[in-house]
Design a protein around this motif. Structure first.
Motif, PDB file in Angstrom:
ATOM      1  N   VAL A  89      42.699  39.095  45.952  1.00 50.23           N
ATOM      2  CA  VAL A  89      44.158  39.020  45.942  1.00 50.23           C
ATOM      3  C   VAL A  89      44.646  38.421  44.625  1.00 50.23           C
ATOM      4  N   SER A  90      43.966  37.399  44.149  1.00 47.61           N
ATOM      5  CA  SER A  90      44.342  36.782  42.880  1.00 47.61           C
ATOM      6  C   SER A  90      44.143  37.740  41.705  1.00 47.61           C
ATOM      7  N   LEU A  91      43.087  38.541  41.760  1.00 46.89           N
ATOM      8  CA  LEU A  91      42.865  39.526  40.703  1.00 46.89           C
ATOM      9  C   LEU A  91      43.975  40.575  40.686  1.00 46.89           C
ATOM     10  N   MET A 127      44.890  33.855  34.077  1.00 44.68           N
ATOM     11  CA  MET A 127      44.753  33.847  35.533  1.00 44.68           C
ATOM     12  C   MET A 127      43.648  34.786  35.992  1.00 44.68           C
ATOM     13  N   LEU A 128      43.486  35.908  35.296  1.00 44.45           N
ATOM     14  CA  LEU A 128      42.431  36.853  35.632  1.00 44.45           C
ATOM     15  C   LEU A 128      41.056  36.228  35.424  1.00 44.45           C
ATOM     16  N   CYS A 129      40.898  35.494  34.321  1.00 44.28           N
ATOM     17  CA  CYS A 129      39.605  34.856  34.046  1.00 44.28           C
ATOM     18  C   CYS A 129      39.257  33.796  35.090  1.00 44.28           C
ATOM     19  N   GLY A 130      40.265  33.149  35.663  1.00 40.86           N
ATOM     20  CA  GLY A 130      40.006  32.113  36.658  1.00 40.86           C
ATOM     21  C   GLY A 130      39.936  32.614  38.080  1.00 40.86           C
ATOM     22  N   SER A 131      40.020  33.932  38.283  1.00 44.18           N
ATOM     23  CA  SER A 131      40.085  34.470  39.641  1.00 44.18           C
ATOM     24  C   SER A 131      38.810  35.163  40.088  1.00 44.18           C
ATOM     25  N   PHE A 132      37.791  35.202  39.240  1.00 41.30           N
ATOM     26  CA  PHE A 132      36.573  35.898  39.631  1.00 41.30           C
ATOM     27  C   PHE A 132      35.804  35.089  40.674  1.00 41.30           C
ATOM     28  N   HIS A 133      35.172  35.816  41.580  1.00 43.41           N
ATOM     29  CA  HIS A 133      34.489  35.193  42.709  1.00 43.41           C
ATOM     30  C   HIS A 133      33.126  34.675  42.272  1.00 43.41           C
ATOM     31  N   ASN A 134      32.753  33.511  42.780  1.00 39.85           N
ATOM     32  CA  ASN A 134      31.466  32.894  42.476  1.00 39.85           C
ATOM     33  C   ASN A 134      30.787  32.541  43.787  1.00 39.85           C
TER      34      ASN A 134
END
Length: 240
Positions: free
Chosen positions: A117-119, A190-197
């Motif tokens: 959703v954030s992406l 924001m895109l860089c901080g939204s990837f799943h880990n």
């Protein structure tokens, strides 16, 4: 997910969206250049939705365009369409960002979907910024082209007293470019901080009560599946 990057990018996107909305509704897309005119105390300002006439005494009078969409010039039609898309995409990005931010309490039990959703929200913010950038750039191109034509007409009209209106960039053009730059940067951050880990999921399952319950439920399902899964029959093998 990185909450700091998400929050910082989201803040930049909000600022860019507000700046873009100000540019859209401000009647300052193009203004006349009064230099060389007989009466320099009259100022003409035009925007997407209204056109205004001002005087040096401080009096202003504004009225709407005669047509809503059809019948307008091409630059107004394109700029209006892209500006409306900018506003709508920004509103959708705002709604999805509230759900997808790490600091939000929504969807805490499904961090993978929260990341998606954030992406999507980041993509909407970037697209919104590109829309307002395209709108002001196309409008500015039309102003620049008309400015060159007006200069030729001005040289031809010297001595006749018939000076054509010369239009230059208004404040909204620069606000739109600023909104585009801030929006693209904020959306990328924001895109860089939204990837799943996946490591964050394991840490979440260990730290929180809900996470520990989800982990125990997972283990219970795995054990039940192993107990119900049929084992392959052992075949007699003759090694001789």
């Amino acid at each position: 997910m990185n909450g700091a990057l998400q929050t910082g990018g989201f803040a930049l996107c909000i600022i860019a969206w507000i700046v873009s909305l100000i540019a859209v509704f401000l009647p300052e897309w193009r203004v006349n250049d009064p230099r060389g005119e007989i009466i320099e105390a009259i100022f003409l300002h035009q925007g997407l939705w209204a056109r205004c006439v001002g005087q040096a005494t401080g009096q202003w009078q504004c009225d709407d365009w005669d047509a809503k969409f059809l019948g307008l010039s091409s630059e107004l039609q394109v700029a209006r369409g892209l500006s409306i898309m900018c506003a709508m995409l920004g509103l959708a990005g705002l709604a999805l960002s509230i759900v997808g931010l790490e600091c939000s309490a929504c969807m805490q039990d499904n961090l993978h979907m929260k990341s998606r959703v954030s992406l999507v929200a980041s993509g909407l913010w970037i697209t919104s910024a590109v829309c307002i950038g395209a709108a002001v750039s196309y409008y500015a191109h039309q102003i620049a082209a008309a400015f060159r034509v007006s200069n030729f007409q001005l040289e031809a009209a010297l001595g006749t007293g018939n000076r054509p209106n010369v239009w230059v960039f208004g404040t909204s053009i620069f606000l739109g470019w600023a909104g585009m730059i801030l929006g693209v940067i904020g959306g990328l951050v924001m895109l860089c901080g939204s990837f799943h880990n996946e490591e964050e999921v394991d840490d979440y399952l260990e730290r929180t009560r809900v996470g520990r319950g989800v982990r125990r439920m997972r283990e219970s399902f795995r054990e039940s599946y192993r107990a119900l899964r049929p084992r392959p029959a052992q075949k007699d093998v003759d090694y001789v």
